[in-house]
Design an enzyme around this catalytic site. Structure first.
Site, PDB file in Angstrom:
ATOM      1  N   TYR A 157       0.830  -1.211   0.000  1.00 42.28           N
ATOM      2  CA  TYR A 157       0.000   0.000   0.000  1.00 42.28           C
ATOM      3  C   TYR A 157       0.863   1.260   0.000  1.00 42.28           C
ATOM      4  O   TYR A 157       0.470   2.296  -0.528  1.00 42.28           O
ATOM      5  CB  TYR A 157      -0.966  -0.022   1.181  1.00 42.28           C
ATOM      6  CG  TYR A 157      -2.229   0.750   0.932  1.00 42.28           C
ATOM      7  CD1 TYR A 157      -3.030   0.481  -0.173  1.00 42.28           C
ATOM      8  CD2 TYR A 157      -2.632   1.761   1.794  1.00 42.28           C
ATOM      9  CE1 TYR A 157      -4.196   1.191  -0.405  1.00 42.28           C
ATOM     10  CE2 TYR A 157      -3.798   2.469   1.574  1.00 42.28           C
ATOM     11  CZ  TYR A 157      -4.573   2.180   0.477  1.00 42.28           C
ATOM     12  OH  TYR A 157      -5.730   2.894   0.247  1.00 42.28           O
ATOM     13  N   LYS A 164      -3.414   8.296   2.765  1.00 43.09           N
ATOM     14  CA  LYS A 164      -4.645   8.078   3.528  1.00 43.09           C
ATOM     15  C   LYS A 164      -4.498   8.581   4.963  1.00 43.09           C
ATOM     16  O   LYS A 164      -5.455   9.091   5.553  1.00 43.09           O
ATOM     17  CB  LYS A 164      -5.020   6.594   3.522  1.00 43.09           C
ATOM     18  CG  LYS A 164      -5.479   6.065   2.175  1.00 43.09           C
ATOM     19  CD  LYS A 164      -6.746   6.749   1.674  1.00 43.09           C
ATOM     20  CE  LYS A 164      -7.297   6.071   0.437  1.00 43.09           C
ATOM     21  NZ  LYS A 164      -8.478   6.774  -0.115  1.00 43.09           N
TER      22      LYS A 164
END
Length: 256
Positions: A157, A164
């Site tokens: 990720y 995020k």
């Protein structure tokens, strides 16, 4: 019960029928809301218009809105003000990172790749909120989407996880700024769903299998579950909720 009857919402980030944004749009529609859709680039316009046309009884406004272009973003919300007047919320479902920056180690992230992910995936919420505030004269809710990778390390990720994390912090600061105007700001941290964006995450199938095997509910998340949570957050039932990050992930986030 049509919790959102008579209210209007902007849905940003629909790419195709598998998009979480589309799941949110369907749930809002089923709750009686009027919808406005935005798209980034001509390539997505047709998809968005075709999907919008499938919502029975809706005559949705569909507008171009590249969140990296301040002039286009301002023009989009000015058009909304002229055509609709007041809106009651925005579903910000926008994120992007270069696929190469989702591979290997985070330490090797390029400067340009880092800034790109932050600009589109995090800063765009602030830019959207600034424009939306002008047409949310009756208050309402601004909603964004995040993922567990913003709270803890998730393999592959990388730069998106950091983006995020920035997005989640932005939710809190925006909630503090906009609360005085009756505008709430919240996030949904959705479990992994097979979307266009998910294709860029390496070994995604393994992530889904782990959710099915270990999450308390022993299943993956659906578009409908995220969409129905969005209806709650946009409705008056959540009138006391702001600055929150609500996990809709079959409980996976509670595991050590």
């Amino acid at each position: 019960m049509e919790l959102l009857q008579g209210k209007t919402f902007v849905v940003m980030g629909v790419a195709n029928q598998r998009s979480i944004a589309w799941g949110i749009a369907r749930s809002l529609h089923n709750a009686g809301a009027k919808l406005i859709f935005t798209y980034a680039g001509e390539r997505l316009e047709r998809n968005v218009r075709e999907l919008a046309d499938t919502l029975e009884g809706q005559e949705s406004l569909v507008l171009p809105c590249d969140v990296t272009n301040d002039e286009e973003l301002t023009a989009c919300f000015e058009t909304i003000k002229q055509e609709v007047g007041t809106i009651h919320g925005v579903a910000h479902c926008i994120a992007f990172a270069n696929r190469d920056d989702l591979k290997g180690e985070f330490v090797d992230t390029s400067r340009d790749g880092f800034l790109l992910a932050q600009n589109i995936s995090a800063f765009s919420l602030t830019a959207v909120a600034r424009e939306a505030k002008k047409v949310m004269t009756e208050g309402g809710n601004i909603l964004t989407l995040t993922y567990l990778g913003g709270e803890r390390v998730v393999k592959n990720y990388n730069v998106m996880g950091v983006a995020k994390a920035s997005l989640e912090a932005s939710v809190k600061y925006l909630a503090n700024d906009l609360g005085q105007h009756g505008i709430r700001v919240n996030a949904i941290s959705a479990g992994p769903i097979r979307t266009l964006s998910a294709k860029g995450v390496g070994d995604f199938n393994s992530i889904l299998r782990e959710i099915e095997e270990r999450a308390p509910l022993r299943r993956t998340t659906t578009q409908e579950e995220v969409g129905d949570t969005a209806v709650f957050l946009f409705s008056d039932l959540a009138r006391g909720v702001t600055g929150e990050n609500i996990h809709v992930d079959s409980g996976y986030h509670i595991l050590g």
